[in-house]
Design an enzyme around this catalytic site. Structure first.
Site, PDB file in Angstrom:
ATOM      1  N   ASN A  72       0.555  -0.927   0.251  1.00 15.42           N
ATOM      2  CA  ASN A  72      -0.004  -0.159   0.347  1.00 15.42           C
ATOM      3  C   ASN A  72       1.020   1.371  -0.251  1.00 15.42           C
ATOM      4  O   ASN A  72       1.393   1.790   0.638  1.00 15.42           O
ATOM      5  CB  ASN A  72      -1.123  -0.284   0.948  1.00 15.42           C
ATOM      6  CG  ASN A  72      -1.475   1.375   1.590  1.00 15.42           C
ATOM      7  OD1 ASN A  72      -1.680   1.972   0.271  1.00 15.42           O
ATOM      8  ND2 ASN A  72      -2.379   1.319   2.109  1.00 15.42           N
ATOM      9  N   TRP A  73       1.444   1.893  -1.206  1.00 14.36           N
ATOM     10  CA  TRP A  73       1.953   3.308  -1.021  1.00 14.36           C
ATOM     11  C   TRP A  73       1.684   4.097  -0.456  1.00 14.36           C
ATOM     12  O   TRP A  73       2.214   5.155  -0.446  1.00 14.36           O
ATOM     13  CB  TRP A  73       2.271   2.830  -2.799  1.00 14.36           C
ATOM     14  CG  TRP A  73       3.083   1.844  -3.165  1.00 14.36           C
ATOM     15  CD1 TRP A  73       3.236   0.954  -2.275  1.00 14.36           C
ATOM     16  CD2 TRP A  73       4.013   1.585  -4.729  1.00 14.36           C
ATOM     17  NE1 TRP A  73       4.937  -0.080  -3.322  1.00 14.36           N
ATOM     18  CE2 TRP A  73       3.993   0.419  -4.595  1.00 14.36           C
ATOM     19  CE3 TRP A  73       3.662   2.590  -5.573  1.00 14.36           C
ATOM     20  CZ2 TRP A  73       5.153  -0.134  -5.816  1.00 14.36           C
ATOM     21  CZ3 TRP A  73       3.941   2.302  -6.703  1.00 14.36           C
ATOM     22  CH2 TRP A  73       4.709   0.428  -6.702  1.00 14.36           C
ATOM     23  N   LYS A  74       0.345   4.361  -0.279  1.00 16.24           N
ATOM     24  CA  LYS A  74      -0.741   5.620  -0.456  1.00 16.24           C
ATOM     25  C   LYS A  74      -0.197   6.603  -1.206  1.00 16.24           C
ATOM     26  O   LYS A  74      -0.064   6.830  -2.063  1.00 16.24           O
ATOM     27  CB  LYS A  74       0.046   5.724   1.416  1.00 16.24           C
ATOM     28  CG  LYS A  74      -0.363   4.399   2.471  1.00 16.24           C
ATOM     29  CD  LYS A  74      -0.151   4.517   3.757  1.00 16.24           C
ATOM     30  CE  LYS A  74      -0.306   3.117   4.699  1.00 16.24           C
ATOM     31  NZ  LYS A  74      -0.127   3.293   6.154  1.00 16.24           N
ATOM     32  N   HIS A 107      -9.866   0.957   4.737  1.00 20.34           N
ATOM     33  CA  HIS A 107      -8.415   1.163   5.391  1.00 20.34           C
ATOM     34  C   HIS A 107      -8.776   2.078   6.359  1.00 20.34           C
ATOM     35  O   HIS A 107      -9.692   3.103   6.279  1.00 20.34           O
ATOM     36  CB  HIS A 107      -7.415   2.271   4.492  1.00 20.34           C
ATOM     37  CG  HIS A 107      -6.188   2.061   5.161  1.00 20.34           C
ATOM     38  ND1 HIS A 107      -5.321   2.967   5.541  1.00 20.34           N
ATOM     39  CD2 HIS A 107      -5.477   1.111   5.552  1.00 20.34           C
ATOM     40  CE1 HIS A 107      -4.703   2.643   6.859  1.00 20.34           C
ATOM     41  NE2 HIS A 107      -3.736   1.675   5.589  1.00 20.34           N
ATOM     42  N   GLU A 113      -6.946   4.576   7.670  1.00 21.30           N
ATOM     43  CA  GLU A 113      -7.092   5.874   7.483  1.00 21.30           C
ATOM     44  C   GLU A 113      -8.660   7.283   6.460  1.00 21.30           C
ATOM     45  O   GLU A 113      -8.906   7.890   6.857  1.00 21.30           O
ATOM     46  CB  GLU A 113      -5.803   6.574   6.482  1.00 21.30           C
ATOM     47  CG  GLU A 113      -4.707   6.168   7.132  1.00 21.30           C
ATOM     48  CD  GLU A 113      -3.357   5.614   6.572  1.00 21.30           C
ATOM     49  OE1 GLU A 113      -3.072   5.849   5.718  1.00 21.30           O
ATOM     50  OE2 GLU A 113      -2.182   4.950   7.422  1.00 21.30           O
ATOM     51  N   GLU A 168      -5.682  -4.894  10.329  1.00 22.80           N
ATOM     52  CA  GLU A 168      -4.897  -4.052  11.011  1.00 22.80           C
ATOM     53  C   GLU A 168      -5.488  -2.927  12.293  1.00 22.80           C
ATOM     54  O   GLU A 168      -6.295  -2.516  12.292  1.00 22.80           O
ATOM     55  CB  GLU A 168      -5.188  -2.900   9.874  1.00 22.80           C
ATOM     56  CG  GLU A 168      -4.234  -3.335   8.656  1.00 22.80           C
ATOM     57  CD  GLU A 168      -4.071  -2.571   7.542  1.00 22.80           C
ATOM     58  OE1 GLU A 168      -3.352  -2.557   6.870  1.00 22.80           O
ATOM     59  OE2 GLU A 168      -4.355  -1.367   6.927  1.00 22.80           O
ATOM     60  N   GLY A 195       1.639   2.450  11.006  1.00 19.00           N
ATOM     61  CA  GLY A 195       2.353   3.301  11.021  1.00 19.00           C
ATOM     62  C   GLY A 195       3.471   4.238  12.168  1.00 19.00           C
ATOM     63  O   GLY A 195       4.261   4.751  12.242  1.00 19.00           O
ATOM     64  N   SER A 226       3.192  -2.101  10.975  1.00 18.22           N
ATOM     65  CA  SER A 226       4.069  -1.921  11.019  1.00 18.22           C
ATOM     66  C   SER A 226       4.913  -3.478  10.473  1.00 18.22           C
ATOM     67  O   SER A 226       6.353  -3.791  11.579  1.00 18.22           O
ATOM     68  CB  SER A 226       4.061  -1.708  12.437  1.00 18.22           C
ATOM     69  OG  SER A 226       3.946  -0.348  12.596  1.00 18.22           O
ATOM     70  N   GLY A 281       2.549  -0.477   4.009  1.00 19.66           N
ATOM     71  CA  GLY A 281       2.571   0.077   3.841  1.00 19.66           C
ATOM     72  C   GLY A 281       3.933   0.932   3.701  1.00 19.66           C
ATOM     73  O   GLY A 281       4.706   0.840   2.563  1.00 19.66           O
ATOM     74  N   GLY A 282       4.509   1.461   4.898  1.00 21.42           N
ATOM     75  CA  GLY A 282       5.775   2.052   5.051  1.00 21.42           C
ATOM     76  C   GLY A 282       6.812   1.702   3.991  1.00 21.42           C
ATOM     77  O   GLY A 282       7.645   1.576   3.600  1.00 21.42           O
TER      78      GLY A 282
HETATM   79  P1  PGA Z   1       2.149   0.315   7.630  1.00 19.39           P
HETATM   80  O1  PGA Z   1       1.331   0.401   7.688  1.00 19.39           O
HETATM   81  O2  PGA Z   1       2.820  -1.007   7.386  1.00 19.39           O
HETATM   82  O3  PGA Z   1       2.839   1.866   7.767  1.00 19.39           O
HETATM   83  O4  PGA Z   1       1.952   0.352   9.603  1.00 19.39           O
HETATM   84  C1  PGA Z   1      -0.170  -0.569   7.002  1.00 19.39           C
HETATM   85  C2  PGA Z   1      -1.074  -0.013   6.327  1.00 19.39           C
HETATM   86  O5  PGA Z   1      -1.803   1.422   6.033  1.00 19.39           O
HETATM   87  O6  PGA Z   1      -2.089  -1.117   5.514  1.00 19.39           O
END
Ligand code: PGA
Length: 258
Positions: free
Chosen positions: A9-11, A95, A97, A167, A173, A213, A234-235
């Protein structure tokens, strides 16, 4: 043994040029890994660029969100049909977010699930509790509420197309990974709910991913947790080598089990 699903997930990261470089690095570095399904979720603006790179490969594409209507006066939104046209097979729905920063409700998530499936997009639906909810002992109740709502319009026959990403919001994050015990308990609960809501046989086909994470240094531990069928990253997915080492951890585990 389910085919593990590992999603990047490159956001809101990456110009088209940066996305193209990252996609090429993942494609080249991941050659030879066959027993893991790899999905990239770039920002909308990079979907067609990344699609042109991955089109003849096993790498699949996901949109990070879609609207539930096919078209209309919805400024700033894209429809499942548009995502499909850009080469997406998957879509991330609900998600945290989106829920937290854009007030996406359980009802909106439910509508998006139905719309995605109608356009032949496979939903990766996210569920998970905040730290406050966990501390109050509400983890299972939150997951149950979110999952029940998300599956409202999803019939028995469509359930196998759905992947659920557990999640915990406090692990996203933050560098703060949930423990294997916490992950195992939540995944067992999700599996149990899926079985109760849509039948044992049907629920068995769903993959349950962990996200929050996930990094190369905790992936080896994660793949050993029962009921973890993949990861939403994500990250760490913004660096090809880090992402590929997570993919390889799932690869080694499925080779070991087969
Ligand atoms: P993260 O993000 O790996 O940076 O914690 C995961 C996600 O939001 O799907």
């Amino acid at each position: 043994m389910k085919l593990p699903l590992v999603v990047a997930n490159w956001k809101m990261h990456g110009t088209q040029a940066e996305a193209a470089t990252l996609a090429r690095q993942v494609l080249n570095g991941g050659r030879g890994i066959r027993d893991v399904e790899v999905v990239l979720a770039p920002p909308f603006t990079a979907l067609s660029t990344v699609s042109a790179i991955t089109i003849d490969s096993a790498i699949q594409l996901a949109a990070q969100n879609v609207h539930w209507e096919t078209e209309g006066a919805f400024t700033g939104e894209i429809s499942p049909k548009m995502a499909r046209e850009l080469g997406c097979q998957y879509v991330i729905i609900g998600h945290s977010e989106r829920r937290r920063l854009f007030q996406e409700s359980d009802q909106a998530v439910a509508q998006k699930m139905v719309a995605a499936l109608r356009s032949d997009l496979r939903p990766i639906v996210c569920v998970g509790e905040t730290l406050r909810e966990r501390k109050r002992g509400k983890t299972n109740a939150v997951i149950a509420r979110q999952l029940r709502a998300a599956l409202k319009g999803v019939g028995k026959s469509a359930i196998e197309k759905v992947a659920v990403a557990y999640e915990p919001v406090w692990a996203i994050g933050t560098g703060r990974n949930a423990t294997p015990e916490q992950i195992a308990a939540a995944h067992r609960w999700v599996r149990d709910l899926l079985q109760r809501l849509r039948g044992k046989k049907e629920a068995e086909r769903c993959r349950i991913l962990y996200g929050g994470s996930v990094r190369p240094d905790n992936a080896a531990e994660l793949v050993k947790v029962p009921e973890v069928n993949g990861a939403l990253v994500g990250g760490a997915s913004l660096k090809a080598e880090a992402f590929l080492s997570i993919v390889r951890a799932f690869h080694s585990e499925s080779v070991a089990e087969s």
